[in-house]
Design a protein around this motif. Structure first.
Motif, PDB file in Angstrom:
ATOM      1  N   ARG A 103       0.833  -1.209   0.000  1.00 46.28           N
ATOM      2  CA  ARG A 103       0.000   0.000   0.000  1.00 46.28           C
ATOM      3  C   ARG A 103       0.863   1.252   0.000  1.00 46.28           C
ATOM      4  NH1 ARG A 103      -4.701  -0.800  -1.868  1.00 46.28           N
ATOM      5  NH2 ARG A 103      -5.753  -2.559  -0.978  1.00 46.28           N
ATOM      6  N   SER A 104       0.429   2.263  -0.745  1.00 44.28           N
ATOM      7  CA  SER A 104       1.101   3.557  -0.752  1.00 44.28           C
ATOM      8  C   SER A 104       0.777   4.285   0.546  1.00 44.28           C
ATOM      9  CB  SER A 104       0.622   4.420  -1.924  1.00 44.28           C
ATOM     10  OG  SER A 104       0.986   3.824  -3.139  1.00 44.28           O
ATOM     11  N   ASN A 105       1.705   5.088   1.030  1.00 42.43           N
ATOM     12  CA  ASN A 105       1.472   5.867   2.252  1.00 42.43           C
ATOM     13  C   ASN A 105       0.368   6.888   2.020  1.00 42.43           C
ATOM     14  OD1 ASN A 105       3.505   4.536   3.611  1.00 42.43           O
ATOM     15  ND2 ASN A 105       5.053   6.057   3.097  1.00 42.43           N
ATOM     16  N   GLY A 106      -0.633   6.872   2.902  1.00 42.63           N
ATOM     17  CA  GLY A 106      -1.683   7.884   2.856  1.00 42.63           C
ATOM     18  C   GLY A 106      -2.757   7.663   1.811  1.00 42.63           C
ATOM     19  N   THR A 107      -2.757   6.510   1.137  1.00 40.69           N
ATOM     20  CA  THR A 107      -3.784   6.242   0.129  1.00 40.69           C
ATOM     21  C   THR A 107      -4.315   4.827   0.306  1.00 40.69           C
ATOM     22  OG1 THR A 107      -2.373   5.266  -1.576  1.00 40.69           O
ATOM     23  CG2 THR A 107      -2.494   7.665  -1.541  1.00 40.69           C
ATOM     24  N   ASN A 108      -5.349   4.522  -0.436  1.00 37.93           N
ATOM     25  CA  ASN A 108      -5.869   3.152  -0.469  1.00 37.93           C
ATOM     26  C   ASN A 108      -5.325   2.386  -1.672  1.00 37.93           C
ATOM     27  OD1 ASN A 108      -7.462   3.324   1.853  1.00 37.93           O
ATOM     28  ND2 ASN A 108      -9.112   4.321   0.739  1.00 37.93           N
ATOM     29  N   TRP A 109      -4.383   2.970  -2.368  1.00 35.05           N
ATOM     30  CA  TRP A 109      -3.814   2.351  -3.558  1.00 35.05           C
ATOM     31  C   TRP A 109      -2.582   1.566  -3.184  1.00 35.05           C
ATOM     32  CZ3 TRP A 109      -3.686   6.254  -8.194  1.00 35.05           C
ATOM     33  CH2 TRP A 109      -4.969   6.717  -8.439  1.00 35.05           C
ATOM     34  N   ASN A 110      -2.258   0.569  -4.023  1.00 37.11           N
ATOM     35  CA  ASN A 110      -0.946  -0.053  -3.868  1.00 37.11           C
ATOM     36  C   ASN A 110       0.045   0.752  -4.702  1.00 37.11           C
ATOM     37  OD1 ASN A 110      -0.905  -1.062  -6.573  1.00 37.11           O
ATOM     38  ND2 ASN A 110      -1.998  -2.893  -5.951  1.00 37.11           N
ATOM     39  N   ASN A 111       1.313   0.470  -4.557  1.00 37.68           N
ATOM     40  CA  ASN A 111       2.345   1.276  -5.227  1.00 37.68           C
ATOM     41  C   ASN A 111       2.314   1.146  -6.750  1.00 37.68           C
ATOM     42  OD1 ASN A 111       3.450   2.433  -2.907  1.00 37.68           O
ATOM     43  ND2 ASN A 111       4.619   0.601  -2.479  1.00 37.68           N
ATOM     44  N   ARG A 112       1.752   0.079  -7.258  1.00 40.01           N
ATOM     45  CA  ARG A 112       1.683  -0.118  -8.713  1.00 40.01           C
ATOM     46  C   ARG A 112       0.651   0.812  -9.359  1.00 40.01           C
ATOM     47  NH1 ARG A 112       1.054  -6.037 -11.037  1.00 40.01           N
ATOM     48  NH2 ARG A 112       3.144  -6.067 -10.212  1.00 40.01           N
ATOM     49  N   GLU A 113      -0.452   1.077  -8.673  1.00 40.99           N
ATOM     50  CA  GLU A 113      -1.556   1.842  -9.261  1.00 40.99           C
ATOM     51  C   GLU A 113      -1.176   3.278  -9.629  1.00 40.99           C
ATOM     52  OE1 GLU A 113      -5.381  -0.505  -7.448  1.00 40.99           O
ATOM     53  OE2 GLU A 113      -4.168   0.707  -6.068  1.00 40.99           O
ATOM     54  N   PRO A 114      -0.484   4.042  -8.769  1.00 40.41           N
ATOM     55  CA  PRO A 114      -0.097   5.396  -9.197  1.00 40.41           C
ATOM     56  C   PRO A 114       0.865   5.382 -10.389  1.00 40.41           C
ATOM     57  CG  PRO A 114       0.125   5.193  -6.814  1.00 40.41           C
ATOM     58  CD  PRO A 114      -0.174   3.834  -7.350  1.00 40.41           C
ATOM     59  N   LEU A 115       1.756   4.377 -10.425  1.00 37.06           N
ATOM     60  CA  LEU A 115       2.674   4.290 -11.569  1.00 37.06           C
ATOM     61  C   LEU A 115       1.902   4.050 -12.861  1.00 37.06           C
ATOM     62  CD1 LEU A 115       5.570   2.200 -10.026  1.00 37.06           C
ATOM     63  CD2 LEU A 115       5.624   4.610 -10.662  1.00 37.06           C
ATOM     64  N   PHE A 116       0.883   3.221 -12.799  1.00 32.84           N
ATOM     65  CA  PHE A 116       0.056   2.957 -13.971  1.00 32.84           C
ATOM     66  C   PHE A 116      -0.647   4.238 -14.421  1.00 32.84           C
ATOM     67  CE2 PHE A 116      -4.078   1.700 -15.816  1.00 32.84           C
ATOM     68  CZ  PHE A 116      -3.602   1.015 -16.918  1.00 32.84           C
ATOM     69  N   HIS A 117      -1.184   5.010 -13.479  1.00 31.48           N
ATOM     70  CA  HIS A 117      -1.857   6.257 -13.833  1.00 31.48           C
ATOM     71  C   HIS A 117      -0.872   7.282 -14.390  1.00 31.48           C
ATOM     72  CE1 HIS A 117      -5.198   4.535 -11.617  1.00 31.48           C
ATOM     73  NE2 HIS A 117      -5.956   5.389 -12.262  1.00 31.48           N
ATOM     74  N   MET A 118       0.350   7.292 -13.868  1.00 32.32           N
ATOM     75  CA  MET A 118       1.374   8.183 -14.418  1.00 32.32           C
ATOM     76  C   MET A 118       1.673   7.812 -15.871  1.00 32.32           C
ATOM     77  SD  MET A 118       3.890   8.382 -11.109  1.00 32.32           S
ATOM     78  CE  MET A 118       5.325   8.757 -12.079  1.00 32.32           C
ATOM     79  N   LEU A 119       1.719   6.521 -16.144  1.00 28.90           N
ATOM     80  CA  LEU A 119       1.973   6.057 -17.503  1.00 28.90           C
ATOM     81  C   LEU A 119       0.857   6.492 -18.443  1.00 28.90           C
ATOM     82  CD1 LEU A 119       3.770   4.374 -19.391  1.00 28.90           C
ATOM     83  CD2 LEU A 119       2.404   2.399 -18.736  1.00 28.90           C
ATOM     84  N   LEU A 120      -0.389   6.371 -17.996  1.00 26.11           N
ATOM     85  CA  LEU A 120      -1.515   6.798 -18.834  1.00 26.11           C
ATOM     86  C   LEU A 120      -1.502   8.305 -19.063  1.00 26.11           C
ATOM     87  CD1 LEU A 120      -4.510   4.678 -17.491  1.00 26.11           C
ATOM     88  CD2 LEU A 120      -3.232   4.373 -19.617  1.00 26.11           C
ATOM     89  N   GLY A 121      -1.072   9.064 -18.061  1.00 22.32           N
ATOM     90  CA  GLY A 121      -0.987  10.509 -18.197  1.00 22.32           C
ATOM     91  C   GLY A 121       0.092  10.927 -19.177  1.00 22.32           C
ATOM     92  N   PHE A 122       1.099  10.077 -19.337  1.00 25.00           N
ATOM     93  CA  PHE A 122       2.185  10.356 -20.259  1.00 25.00           C
ATOM     94  C   PHE A 122       1.639  10.291 -21.658  1.00 25.00           C
ATOM     95  CE2 PHE A 122       5.569   8.483 -22.942  1.00 25.00           C
ATOM     96  CZ  PHE A 122       6.383   9.591 -23.033  1.00 25.00           C
TER      97      PHE A 122
END
Length: 51
Positions: free
Chosen positions: A32-51
């Protein structure tokens, strides 16, 4: 417009994401990411889509 400079600017974020993913163990990405309900993979995936 310098096409080569634009290309380098677009390649840099992609290369950064690859470095993050290549350097992370599977158990780190599932954690889990600090301060979120996401795991660490999920924000990286969203960053990739934003790219």
């Amino acid at each position: 417009m310098d096409k080569q400079a634009v290309r380098k600017g677009l390649d840099r974020p992609r290369d950064s994401i690859h470095l993050l993913l290549d350097g992370a163990a599977a158990e780190q990405l599932k954690r889990r990411s600090n301060g979120t309900n996401w795991n660490n993979r999920e924000p990286l995936f969203h960053m990739l889509l934003g790219f």
